[in-house]
Scaffold this active site. Structure first.
Site, short mmCIF file in Angstrom:
data_model
loop_
_atom_site.label_atom_id
_atom_site.label_comp_id
_atom_site.label_asym_id
_atom_site.label_seq_id
_atom_site.Cartn_x
_atom_site.Cartn_y
_atom_site.Cartn_z
N CYS A 2 -8.93 -29.24 15.99
CA CYS A 2 -9.69 -28.04 15.15
C CYS A 2 -11.21 -28.18 15.28
CB CYS A 2 -9.43 -28.12 13.61
SG CYS A 2 -8.00 -27.77 12.74
N ARG A 27 -10.35 -28.54 21.38
CA ARG A 27 -9.77 -28.90 20.11
C ARG A 27 -8.49 -28.42 19.42
NH1 ARG A 27 -13.89 -32.47 18.44
NH2 ARG A 27 -13.04 -32.44 16.34
N TRP A 74 -6.00 -26.30 15.21
CA TRP A 74 -4.69 -26.98 15.71
C TRP A 74 -3.82 -27.35 14.65
CZ3 TRP A 74 -2.61 -32.14 15.40
CH2 TRP A 74 -1.71 -32.47 16.36
N ASN A 100 -11.75 -29.39 9.16
CA ASN A 100 -11.00 -30.10 10.24
C ASN A 100 -10.71 -31.43 9.65
OD1 ASN A 100 -12.57 -31.79 13.14
ND2 ASN A 100 -10.40 -31.76 12.58
N GLY A 101 -9.45 -31.68 9.68
CA GLY A 101 -9.07 -32.95 8.80
C GLY A 101 -7.72 -32.67 8.15
N GLU A 482 0.78 -42.35 34.03
CA GLU A 482 -0.30 -41.33 34.09
C GLU A 482 0.26 -40.03 34.63
OE1 GLU A 482 -2.55 -40.54 32.15
OE2 GLU A 482 -3.85 -39.22 33.32
N LYS A 486 0.63 -36.53 33.22
CA LYS A 486 0.02 -35.25 33.49
C LYS A 486 0.76 -34.11 33.71
CE LYS A 486 -3.19 -35.89 32.65
NZ LYS A 486 -3.92 -36.73 32.13
N GLU A 489 2.51 -32.73 30.47
CA GLU A 489 1.26 -32.04 29.48
C GLU A 489 1.07 -30.78 30.00
OE1 GLU A 489 -2.12 -35.10 27.96
OE2 GLU A 489 -2.07 -34.87 30.14
N HIS A 505 17.36 -50.79 36.42
CA HIS A 505 17.96 -51.09 35.05
C HIS A 505 18.21 -49.98 34.36
CE1 HIS A 505 17.51 -55.48 36.22
NE2 HIS A 505 16.37 -55.24 36.23
N LYS A 604 -7.53 -31.69 22.56
CA LYS A 604 -8.31 -32.76 23.54
C LYS A 604 -8.46 -33.87 22.68
CE LYS A 604 -11.00 -33.69 27.10
NZ LYS A 604 -9.96 -34.25 27.78
#
Ligand code: G6P
Length: 609
Positions: A2, A27, A74, A100-101, A482, A486, A489, A505, A604
Site C-alpha cells: 500500500c 507498493r 495491496w 498502510n498496515g 533466484e 524471477k 514472479e 532425489h 515490492k
C-alpha cells in the site's frame, strides 16, 4: 505494501497526488483512490485496478482544492473493490483517511462502534480508524481525536487523515509502516517513501514509530501520541527524479537489469581496496572491534534478498571462515534463536521496510546480538534500527521483481567477506585476487547484457512451457533458486529452483519433453558433477538451457541452448550467472504479454507480516 501520499500547499492537490501514486504503485496496485478538500465538501474518487484506472475515472475533470490524500492498495482485508478502496470516510463525510498496515483489533473496535451507531461501508480493517476518530471528534478537536483513536488501535499503520471541519490540515501518523514528510518552500508532501516526494523537494523528515505529524499550509509539528513535541532532523535526499524514471526502456525491470554494471560500481566505489586486498566499509567502522570477535553470523531476509544471503553464506564461510546461517526472516522470530554478543544478525533488504525482516532485527536487538544491515533505501526503518550497516547505493529500484538490488547486495557481501576474511585467515594474495577480479565484474556484466537479443530469441522458444526446473550447485545453487523465483514472479510459469545434486532425489521424476531445465553450469569446482546431472536430464528427453563459461564448447553437446558468461573466480560467478536468468525471465514475461513491472498479487515492499 500500500502506498499513501498527501499534499498540502498552494498548488492543485489532485495532479500531484496522482503523480505521487504512480511512483508508489510498486507498493500495490489492487485499487487506488483520492480525497480532496474543496470549498465545502470533500471529493473522493476510487477505482479498482491500477492508478491509470483512477485517472480514467477522473477523466480529465479538474478537482479544486490544495489539500488532499491518496492511496494505492495491496489488499489484505477485503477483496479489491471500489468500496474496499481507500480513502475511507466517516459516517458524515467529514473525515477521510488512507492507511498502510494492519489493524489487529479491528473486529472488536468495529462492533463497539457499530453499537454506537456507526455505519460501515467496507470490509476493511482501515475503516474502523476513521469512525473511531469521528467518535472522538464529537468532543475533541481533530488532533486530539486522532491521538485518542491511536491509543486504542493495536497493529501497524502509516496514516494520512483530512477533516472538512479543519480543512487546512493533514494529520499523519506512523507505527510500523514508513512515512516520509517532504518539506518544500511553500508546500508539504507526506508519503510512504521518498520517490513520491523527490519531485517536490529533497528536504525530508523520516517519521519514527509512535510519531504524529500535524501538517498545515505553512508549518508542521511532530509529536508523540501523548502530544509531547519531538525535535526532528531534516535529511537531504541524495537521488534525483531522473533515477526513478524509465529513461527510454519499456519497463523499469529492463532498465534496472541494464543498470547493474553501474549499481555494482556504485556499491564498491571507494570501498574495494585492490592494492591492500581488502574492503573499507565506513558504516561498519564503529563496530570494527565487535566484528573481529564475532563467532557467528545469522543472515535474515526475504525473497530475492534471501537468495543473496544464501550466496553470502558460501562466500563468508569459505573465505572469512565464519559460520553463517541463513534464515527466512518470517521464521526467525517464531523460533527461539540462541543469540549473544558474539553473534551478528545481518538483515539484507532492498526496501529496508520488509516487516518480517524488521521484526527479525528487533528480535536480534532484544536478545543482545549485534544487528547489521545491507540495505538499499537510505533512512529506511531497518537501516535505522540496526546497530551498523552498509548501504547498497543502487538507486531506487521500482520494478517489483528485484534485479539490480540483488547484484548490488552480492557486491556488498563480497566486500564484507574481504573485510572479515582479511581480519581472520585470508591472505593478502587471496584478498588481492578477489578484489582485482571483482573490479572486472561491471564490464563483464556489460558483455552479458550485449547478448540480450540472443537471449530474447532463446526465451521465445520457451514461452509454451508450463513448468521449468532451475538447477545449480555450490555458489550457483542460490542462483538457480533466484532464476526460478524471477520467472514465476513475472511470467506465472511454474518454476522450481533446486540444488542440482538433489535433482536425482525427486524432481527428476517430473522430467519429460514438456518440462525443460535451466542449468547454471559455469566452469567451476562442481562442473563435472553438473555435467552428469545434465546427462541424466537429456537421457529422459528434457530440454536444457545452459548458463556456461565463455569458451566451453563441450557444453553444447549436453544443452539445447547455451548462454555464455565471462570467466571469473568461482565465488564471483553468481554476479554474472544471474544476469541471463533475469533477462530470460523478462523476455518470457513480456513475450507472454504480461506487465512485468507490476506482477499480479505481488508488492515490492511487504510491510505486513
Ligand atoms: C517482496 C518483493 C521481492 C523482494 C522481497 C524482499 O516480496 O516482491 O522482490 O525480494 O519482498 O524485499 P526487501 O525489500 O526486504 O529486499
Amino acid at each position: 505494501m500500500c502506498g499513501i501520499v498527501g499534499y498540502i500547499g498552494k498548488q492543485k492537490a489532485a495532479p500531484i497526488l496522482i503523480e505521487g501514486l504512480k511512483r508508489l504503485e510498486y507498493r500495490g496496485y489492487d485499487s487506488a483512490g483520492i480525497s480532496i478538500i474543496g470549498k465545502n465538501k470533500i471529493t473522493t474518487i476510487k477505482s479498482v485496478g491500477k492508478v491509470s484506472s483512477l485517472e480514467d475515472k477522473i477523466g480529465g475533470k479538474s478537482i479544486a482544492g490544495n489539500v488532499g490524500i491518496a492511496h494505492t492498495r495491496w489488499a489484505t482485508h477485503g477483496k479489491p473493490s471500489d468500496k474496499n478502496s481507500h480513502p475511507h470516510g466517516d459516517c458524515k463525510g467529514n473525515i477521510f483517511l488512507v492507511h498502510n498496515g494492519i489493524i489487529e483489533n479491528y473486529i472488536e473496535l468495529k462492533s463497539s462502534l457499530a453499537k454506537k451507531g456507526h455505519k460501515f461501508k467496507s470490509e476493511t480493517d482501515s475503516e474502523v480508524i476513521v469512525h473511531l476518530i469521528e467518535e472522538f471528534n464529537k468532543k475533541l478537536d481533530f488532533k486530539n481525536a486522532v491521538l485518542e483513536a491511536l491509543k486504542l488501535i493495536k497493529g501497524t499503520y502509516g496514516l494520512a487523515i483530512i477533516n472538512k471541519k479543519e480543512p487546512e490540515k493533514i494529520i499523519a501518523a506512523r507505527l510500523g509502516s514508513p512515512l516520509v514528510l517532504g518539506i518544500g518552500g511553500d508546500e508539504y508532501v507526506i508519503a510512504s517513501d521518498a520517490s513520491a516526494v523527490v519531485r517536490h523537494t529533497n528536504q525530508v523528515i523520516y517519521l519514527e514509530d509512535g510519531e504524529v505529524a500535524v501538517i498545515e499550509k505553512d508549518n508542521y509539528e511532530v509529536t508523540d501520541i501523548k502530544d509531547k513535541s519531538k525535535n526532528k532532523k531534516i535529511t537531504k535526499l541524495d537521488w534525483s527524479i531522473e533515477e526513478a524514471e524509465k529513461q527510454g526502456f519499456d519497463h523499469f525491470m529492463l532498465k534496472e537489469i541494464f543498470e547493474q554494471p553501474k549499481a555494482i560500481e556504485d556499491a564498491t566505489r571507494g570501498r574495494l581496496v585492490v592494492s591492500e586486498g581488502t574492503a573499507k566499509l565506513g558504516g561498519l567502522r564503529d563496530v570494527a572491534d565487535k566484528l573481529r570477535k564475532l563467532d557467528r553470523i545469522i543472515i535474515v531476509s526475504c525473497g530475492t534478498s534471501y537468495y543473496a544471503g544464501l550466496v553470502g553464506e558460501y562466500m563468508l564461510e569459505e573465505y572469512a571462515g565464519i559460520p553463517v546461517e541463513v534464515e527466512y526472516a518470517s521464521e526467525f522470530r517464531y523460533r527461539k534463536p540462541i543469540l549473544d554478543e558474539k553473534t551478528a544478525v545481518l538483515a539484507i533488504s532492498q526496501s529496508g521496510e520488509t516487516a518480517d525482516t524488521l521484526e527479525a532485527i528487533r528480535e536480534g536487538n532484544n536478545k543482545g546480538a549485534i544487528t547489521l544491515g545491507i540495505v538499499n533505501t537510505v533512512g529506511s526503518t531497518i537501516a535505522r534500527e540496526t546497530t551498523a550497516g552498509v548501504y547498497n547505493h543502487a538507486g531506487p529500484e521500482i520494478g517489483v521483481a528485484s534485479t539490480k538490488a540483488f547484484t548490488s547486495q552480492l557486491s556488498v557481501l563480497i566486500l564484507l567477506t574481504l573485510l572479515l576474511g582479511r581480519q581472520r585467515q585470508m591472505s593478502y594474495v587471496m584478498g588481492k585476487r578477489i578484489a582485482s577480479e571483482m573490479k572486472k565484474i561491471p564490464k563483464q556484466v556489460e558483455e552479458i547484457l550485449s547478448q540480450s537479443k540472443e537471449i530474447k530469441k532463446i526465451a521465445k522458444k520457451y514461452l509454451k512451457y508450463k513448468n521449468i526446473l532451475y538447477l545449480g550447485r555450490k555458489y550457483n545453487e542460490p542462483i538457480a533458486l533466484e532464476g526460478a523465483l524471477k520467472i514465476k514472479e513475472i511470467s506465472y510459469i511454474h518454476a522450481e529452483g533446486y540444488p542440482s545434486g538433489e535433482m536425482k532425489h525427486g524432481p527428476i521424476a517430473l522430467i519429460d519433453e514438456n518440462f525443460p531445465s535451466v542449468f547454471v553450469v559455469p566452469k567451476d569446482s562442481v562442473y563435472e558433477k553438473n555435467i552428469s546431472g545434465m546427462q541424466e536430464i537429456k537421457a529422459r528427453g528434457g530440454k536444457i538451457i545452459a548458463i556456461a563459461t565463455e569458451g566451453d564448447k563441450e557444453i553444447k553437446k549436453h544443452a539445447d541452448d547455451v548462454i555464455y558468461i565471462p570467466k571469473t573466480l568461482e565465488m564471483l560467478t553468481p554476479l554474472l550467472s544471474v544476469v541471463p536468468l533475469q533477462l530470460l525471465a523478462y523476455y518470457v514475461g513480456t513475450g507472454l504479454g504480461y506487465d512485468v513491472d507490476k506482477p499480479r498479487n505481488l508488492a515490492k515492499s511487504v510491510t505486513v507480516e
